[in-house]
Design a protein around this motif. Sequence first.
Motif, PDB file in Angstrom:
ATOM      1  N   VAL A   1      -0.852   1.281  -5.677  1.00  0.00           N
ATOM      2  CA  VAL A   1      -1.364   0.245  -4.771  1.00  0.00           C
ATOM      3  C   VAL A   1      -2.100   0.910  -3.615  1.00  0.00           C
ATOM      4  CG1 VAL A   1      -0.772  -1.760  -3.383  1.00  0.00           C
ATOM      5  CG2 VAL A   1       0.629  -1.187  -5.380  1.00  0.00           C
ATOM      6  N   PRO A   2      -3.419   0.696  -3.507  1.00  0.00           N
ATOM      7  CA  PRO A   2      -4.184   1.333  -2.441  1.00  0.00           C
ATOM      8  C   PRO A   2      -4.074   0.577  -1.117  1.00  0.00           C
ATOM      9  CG  PRO A   2      -5.646   0.030  -3.789  1.00  0.00           C
ATOM     10  CD  PRO A   2      -4.265  -0.088  -4.417  1.00  0.00           C
ATOM     11  N   GLU A   3      -4.639   1.140  -0.094  1.00  0.00           N
ATOM     12  CA  GLU A   3      -4.649   0.510   1.222  1.00  0.00           C
ATOM     13  C   GLU A   3      -5.341  -0.852   1.137  1.00  0.00           C
ATOM     14  OE1 GLU A   3      -3.405   0.224   5.015  1.00  0.00           O
ATOM     15  OE2 GLU A   3      -3.064   1.948   3.695  1.00  0.00           O
ATOM     16  N   GLY A   4      -4.742  -1.843   1.799  1.00  0.00           N
ATOM     17  CA  GLY A   4      -5.342  -3.168   1.864  1.00  0.00           C
ATOM     18  C   GLY A   4      -5.105  -4.040   0.649  1.00  0.00           C
ATOM     19  N   ARG A   5      -4.256  -3.591  -0.287  1.00  0.00           N
ATOM     20  CA  ARG A   5      -4.007  -4.346  -1.510  1.00  0.00           C
ATOM     21  C   ARG A   5      -2.513  -4.579  -1.715  1.00  0.00           C
ATOM     22  NH1 ARG A   5      -8.742  -6.473  -3.942  1.00  0.00           N
ATOM     23  NH2 ARG A   5     -10.433  -5.295  -2.955  1.00  0.00           N
ATOM     24  N   LEU A   6      -2.197  -5.556  -2.583  1.00  0.00           N
ATOM     25  CA  LEU A   6      -0.811  -5.897  -2.891  1.00  0.00           C
ATOM     26  C   LEU A   6      -0.669  -6.118  -4.393  1.00  0.00           C
ATOM     27  CD1 LEU A   6      -0.316  -8.600  -0.114  1.00  0.00           C
ATOM     28  CD2 LEU A   6       0.574  -6.263  -0.025  1.00  0.00           C
ATOM     29  N   TRP A   7       0.530  -5.835  -4.915  1.00  0.00           N
ATOM     30  CA  TRP A   7       0.864  -6.143  -6.297  1.00  0.00           C
ATOM     31  C   TRP A   7       1.846  -7.310  -6.263  1.00  0.00           C
ATOM     32  CZ3 TRP A   7      -1.056  -4.859 -10.917  1.00  0.00           C
ATOM     33  CH2 TRP A   7      -0.293  -5.123 -12.061  1.00  0.00           C
ATOM     34  N   LEU A   8       1.455  -8.442  -6.859  1.00  0.00           N
ATOM     35  CA  LEU A   8       2.209  -9.684  -6.740  1.00  0.00           C
ATOM     36  C   LEU A   8       2.639 -10.194  -8.108  1.00  0.00           C
ATOM     37  CD1 LEU A   8      -0.204 -11.512  -4.254  1.00  0.00           C
ATOM     38  CD2 LEU A   8       1.782 -10.125  -3.676  1.00  0.00           C
ATOM     39  N   LEU A   9       3.895 -10.656  -8.195  1.00  0.00           N
ATOM     40  CA  LEU A   9       4.425 -11.220  -9.434  1.00  0.00           C
ATOM     41  C   LEU A   9       5.146 -12.529  -9.142  1.00  0.00           C
ATOM     42  CD1 LEU A   9       6.027  -8.081 -11.169  1.00  0.00           C
ATOM     43  CD2 LEU A   9       3.724  -9.017 -11.533  1.00  0.00           C
ATOM     44  N   GLY A  10       5.113 -13.451 -10.119  1.00  0.00           N
ATOM     45  CA  GLY A  10       5.917 -14.664 -10.013  1.00  0.00           C
ATOM     46  C   GLY A  10       7.338 -14.379 -10.454  1.00  0.00           C
ATOM     47  N   ASP A  11       8.293 -15.161  -9.968  1.00  0.00           N
ATOM     48  CA  ASP A  11       9.696 -14.973 -10.363  1.00  0.00           C
ATOM     49  C   ASP A  11       9.942 -15.443 -11.793  1.00  0.00           C
ATOM     50  OD1 ASP A  11      10.096 -13.993  -7.851  1.00  0.00           O
ATOM     51  OD2 ASP A  11      11.344 -15.659  -7.139  1.00  0.00           O
ATOM     52  N   HIS A  12       9.223 -16.471 -12.243  1.00  0.00           N
ATOM     53  CA  HIS A  12       9.347 -16.940 -13.616  1.00  0.00           C
ATOM     54  C   HIS A  12       8.300 -16.177 -14.431  1.00  0.00           C
ATOM     55  CE1 HIS A  12      10.297 -20.654 -16.329  1.00  0.00           C
ATOM     56  NE2 HIS A  12      10.384 -19.512 -16.979  1.00  0.00           N
TER      57      HIS A  12
ATOM     58  N   ASP B   1      13.664   1.425 -18.768  1.00  0.00           N
ATOM     59  CA  ASP B   1      14.934   0.829 -19.207  1.00  0.00           C
ATOM     60  C   ASP B   1      14.923  -0.686 -19.004  1.00  0.00           C
ATOM     61  OD1 ASP B   1      15.983   3.295 -19.942  1.00  0.00           O
ATOM     62  OD2 ASP B   1      16.725   3.696 -17.918  1.00  0.00           O
ATOM     63  N   GLY B   2      13.733  -1.279 -19.226  1.00  0.00           N
ATOM     64  CA  GLY B   2      13.624  -2.727 -19.115  1.00  0.00           C
ATOM     65  C   GLY B   2      13.533  -3.245 -17.708  1.00  0.00           C
ATOM     66  N   ARG B   3      13.238  -2.406 -16.718  1.00  0.00           N
ATOM     67  CA  ARG B   3      13.174  -2.841 -15.326  1.00  0.00           C
ATOM     68  C   ARG B   3      11.872  -2.380 -14.677  1.00  0.00           C
ATOM     69  NH1 ARG B   3      18.896  -0.855 -12.942  1.00  0.00           N
ATOM     70  NH2 ARG B   3      18.380  -2.206 -11.196  1.00  0.00           N
ATOM     71  N   VAL B   4      11.457  -3.131 -13.669  1.00  0.00           N
ATOM     72  CA  VAL B   4      10.303  -2.736 -12.860  1.00  0.00           C
ATOM     73  C   VAL B   4      10.749  -1.650 -11.897  1.00  0.00           C
ATOM     74  CG1 VAL B   4       8.637  -3.494 -11.117  1.00  0.00           C
ATOM     75  CG2 VAL B   4       9.219  -5.005 -13.031  1.00  0.00           C
ATOM     76  N   THR B   5       9.922  -0.624 -11.730  1.00  0.00           N
ATOM     77  CA  THR B   5      10.250   0.432 -10.777  1.00  0.00           C
ATOM     78  C   THR B   5       9.184   0.514  -9.694  1.00  0.00           C
ATOM     79  OG1 THR B   5       9.091   2.204 -11.970  1.00  0.00           O
ATOM     80  CG2 THR B   5      11.375   1.759 -12.607  1.00  0.00           C
ATOM     81  N   VAL B   6       9.609   0.874  -8.512  1.00  0.00           N
ATOM     82  CA  VAL B   6       8.707   1.142  -7.388  1.00  0.00           C
ATOM     83  C   VAL B   6       9.010   2.531  -6.874  1.00  0.00           C
ATOM     84  CG1 VAL B   6       8.008   0.480  -5.066  1.00  0.00           C
ATOM     85  CG2 VAL B   6       8.502  -1.290  -6.755  1.00  0.00           C
TER      86      VAL B   6
ATOM     87  N   PRO C   1       0.806  -1.225   0.000  1.00  0.00           N
ATOM     88  CA  PRO C   1       0.000   0.000   0.000  1.00  0.00           C
ATOM     89  C   PRO C   1       0.843   1.280   0.000  1.00  0.00           C
ATOM     90  CG  PRO C   1      -0.994  -1.617   1.431  1.00  0.00           C
ATOM     91  CD  PRO C   1       0.308  -2.201   0.980  1.00  0.00           C
ATOM     92  N   GLY C   2       0.474   2.206  -0.902  1.00  0.00           N
ATOM     93  CA  GLY C   2       1.188   3.470  -1.017  1.00  0.00           C
ATOM     94  C   GLY C   2       2.218   3.490  -2.122  1.00  0.00           C
ATOM     95  N   ASP C   3       2.539   2.317  -2.682  1.00  0.00           N
ATOM     96  CA  ASP C   3       3.545   2.230  -3.747  1.00  0.00           C
ATOM     97  C   ASP C   3       2.944   2.535  -5.117  1.00  0.00           C
ATOM     98  OD1 ASP C   3       5.605   1.531  -2.057  1.00  0.00           O
ATOM     99  OD2 ASP C   3       5.451  -0.619  -2.442  1.00  0.00           O
ATOM    100  N   ARG C   4       3.783   3.068  -5.988  1.00  0.00           N
ATOM    101  CA  ARG C   4       3.459   3.148  -7.415  1.00  0.00           C
ATOM    102  C   ARG C   4       4.419   2.209  -8.126  1.00  0.00           C
ATOM    103  NH1 ARG C   4       3.654   8.354 -11.618  1.00  0.00           N
ATOM    104  NH2 ARG C   4       2.791   7.196 -13.421  1.00  0.00           N
ATOM    105  N   VAL C   5       3.868   1.186  -8.777  1.00  0.00           N
ATOM    106  CA  VAL C   5       4.671   0.162  -9.434  1.00  0.00           C
ATOM    107  C   VAL C   5       4.487   0.287 -10.940  1.00  0.00           C
ATOM    108  CG1 VAL C   5       5.240  -2.296  -9.513  1.00  0.00           C
ATOM    109  CG2 VAL C   5       4.192  -1.329  -7.459  1.00  0.00           C
ATOM    110  N   THR C   6       5.592   0.373 -11.679  1.00  0.00           N
ATOM    111  CA  THR C   6       5.509   0.542 -13.133  1.00  0.00           C
ATOM    112  C   THR C   6       6.491  -0.386 -13.842  1.00  0.00           C
ATOM    113  OG1 THR C   6       7.189   2.287 -13.205  1.00  0.00           O
ATOM    114  CG2 THR C   6       4.919   2.989 -12.848  1.00  0.00           C
ATOM    115  N   CYS C   7       6.218  -0.593 -15.117  1.00  0.00           N
ATOM    116  CA  CYS C   7       7.130  -1.334 -15.978  1.00  0.00           C
ATOM    117  C   CYS C   7       6.869  -0.920 -17.431  1.00  0.00           C
ATOM    118  CB  CYS C   7       6.908  -2.836 -15.833  1.00  0.00           C
ATOM    119  SG  CYS C   7       8.157  -3.828 -16.699  1.00  0.00           S
TER     120      CYS C   7
END
Length: 209
Positions: free
Chosen positions: A149-160, A119-124, A110-116
Motif C-alpha cells: 500500500v503506497p502513500e495516499g492509498r488504502l486497501w479496503l474490504l467488505g466484511d461479507h 493458512d487461510g487468513r489475511v496477513t498485514v 500506507p506502508g503496509d503489505r497485505v496478503t492472502c
Amino acid sequence: MTGWRFVFSAVLAAVLVVGVVRALFIDVYYIPSGSMEPLLQEGDRVVVSKTGEATDSIERGDVVVFDGRGSLDPIRDDRGVPARAADAVGQWLGLSGSETVYVKRVIGVPGDRVTCCDDGRVTVNGEALDERYVFPGDAPSDTEFDVDVPEGRLWLLGDHRSRSMDSRSLLGAPGGGLVAADRVIGQAVHIIWPLDRTGRIEQPGPDHP
C-alpha cells in the motif's frame, strides 16, 4: 401572514443549518447492500463522521464511507436529469443509496503489505489477522493478493467477503484495487435506523502487531 413568514423563515434557516452541518461535520448514509454484514445490514442508515483533510487519522479496522469514482466506479448513469435529481434528494434524506459511494473496512494503510492467504487468513506485514467481524461461514478471501500500500492509498474490504465488491475486484485494473485516501468521506460511527438496531458502531479493528 406574518406568522406564515416566520414559520417559513424558521424552516428555511433549519434546513440551511442542517445542510451546513452535513456538508462539514456529519452526514447520513443509506446502506444499499449486504457487503458489510453482519455489522451493517441492507437498509440501515448510519451517521458518518466526516474526516475532511485528516486522512492521516484513518486506521486499520475503521469502517469508512468513500467516493468510489475512479476506483469502484459503476457503469455511467445515462438517465435523465429528473431521475438523477430524485436520486440525489433520496440520498440526502437517507432514503436511498448512492451508486458511487461505498462503505468498507480499512485493512491496509500506507506502508503496509497485505496478503492472502496464509493458512487461510489475511496477513498485514507478515502477521495474520483475527478477523472476527467477517460474515460467518465466509472465507477471508477467495481471491489471492499480495499488495504493497503506497502513500495516499488504502486497501479496503467488505466484511461479507463473498458478497463484497472491494479492493480485490480491481486487482487487474489501473491502481490495483487501491483507493485514494482523500476519497474517504468519513467514518461510519452510529446506526440510527431501523430503531431496533440503533447504536454505536464498534470499530475494534483487526488484531495487528
